[in-house]
Design a protein around this motif. Structure first.
Motif, PDB file in Angstrom:
ATOM      1  N   MET A   1       0.854  -1.202   0.000  1.00  0.00           N
ATOM      2  CA  MET A   1       0.000   0.000   0.000  1.00  0.00           C
ATOM      3  C   MET A   1       0.887   1.249   0.000  1.00  0.00           C
ATOM      4  SD  MET A   1      -3.483  -1.025   0.617  1.00  0.00           S
ATOM      5  CE  MET A   1      -4.241   0.251   1.509  1.00  0.00           C
ATOM      6  N   GLU A   2       1.898   1.258   0.877  1.00  0.00           N
ATOM      7  CA  GLU A   2       2.797   2.414   0.958  1.00  0.00           C
ATOM      8  C   GLU A   2       3.601   2.573  -0.328  1.00  0.00           C
ATOM      9  OE1 GLU A   2       5.123   1.714   4.497  1.00  0.00           O
ATOM     10  OE2 GLU A   2       3.343   1.916   5.794  1.00  0.00           O
ATOM     11  N   GLY A   3       4.115   1.478  -0.845  1.00  0.00           N
ATOM     12  CA  GLY A   3       4.912   1.521  -2.070  1.00  0.00           C
ATOM     13  C   GLY A   3       4.116   1.989  -3.263  1.00  0.00           C
ATOM     14  N   HIS A   4       2.885   1.491  -3.391  1.00  0.00           N
ATOM     15  CA  HIS A   4       2.047   1.902  -4.516  1.00  0.00           C
ATOM     16  C   HIS A   4       1.638   3.366  -4.392  1.00  0.00           C
ATOM     17  CE1 HIS A   4       2.006  -2.288  -5.665  1.00  0.00           C
ATOM     18  NE2 HIS A   4       1.442  -1.923  -6.804  1.00  0.00           N
ATOM     19  N   SER A   5       1.429   3.824  -3.177  1.00  0.00           N
ATOM     20  CA  SER A   5       1.119   5.240  -2.961  1.00  0.00           C
ATOM     21  C   SER A   5       2.291   6.102  -3.417  1.00  0.00           C
ATOM     22  CB  SER A   5       0.807   5.476  -1.486  1.00  0.00           C
ATOM     23  OG  SER A   5       0.590   6.844  -1.250  1.00  0.00           O
ATOM     24  N   ALA A   6       3.512   5.695  -3.068  1.00  0.00           N
ATOM     25  CA  ALA A   6       4.705   6.437  -3.479  1.00  0.00           C
ATOM     26  C   ALA A   6       4.884   6.383  -4.999  1.00  0.00           C
ATOM     27  CB  ALA A   6       5.941   5.879  -2.778  1.00  0.00           C
TER      28      ALA A   6
END
Length: 170
Positions: free
Chosen positions: A121-126
């Motif tokens: 989730m964090e990686g895709h947001s970035a």
């Protein structure tokens, strides 16, 4: 190839995308082995395929002499490393290396699944932020702009998939 010169913004976009993608690729390889949730395991498989393909495309844009065949061979022989003689080597930051180490050290099960899901989730947001910022910068290179548009669409779909998986896991 469009023949357009790469600007600093084009290079920065590609490097940020490849660095974040490399983390998604490495963590998803771990999840293919350890994830217990069937939806997460399937997502990890899709993510490995997508990030491998995206890395090949970006490497070929940085080094036009690299064909997709040699890009695939180089990618499979050196996971997490940039292929192509002229492509800069991608290095993971300390936070990314720590996350990968934590996943490797976490036993398969619910704790692993939640950790992997949170990281994705964090990686895709970035990744989404990188694509949006690049597209808002009014890029002049049509090829780079189109890759960013496609990446943004796929990332948006992945975020929706991850949110759906997260809802089902609660």
């Amino acid at each position: 190839m469009s023949g357009q010169q790469m600007t600093q913004a084009d290079m920065q976009h590609m490097q940020q995308t490849m660095q974040l993608g490399m983390v998604a690729l490495e963590t998803s390889r771990i999840a293919q082995q350890k994830a217990q949730n069937a939806d997460l395991k399937r997502f990890a498989t899709f993510e490995v395929q997508e990030q491998t393909t995206l890395a090949e495309v970006l490497h070929s844009m940085m080094d036009p002499a690299t064909t997709s065949a040699t890009g695939a061979a180089a990618q499979s022989s050196q996971p997490g490393a940039a292929s192509g003689a002229n492509a800069p080597a991608m290095q993971m930051d300390a936070q990314s290396r720590e996350m990968i180490q934590r996943l490797q050290n976490t036993q398969a099960g619910e704790a692993f699944d939640r950790q992997y899901l949170q990281g994705q989730m964090e990686g895709h947001s970035a990744l989404l932020q990188v694509q949006s910022q690049y597209l808002q910068s009014n890029p002049q290179n049509r090829e780079h702009m189109n890759v960013a548009k496609i990446a943004r669409a796929v990332i948006t779909e992945h975020v929706a998939l991850l949110e759906d998986i997260q809802t089902k896991m609660k």
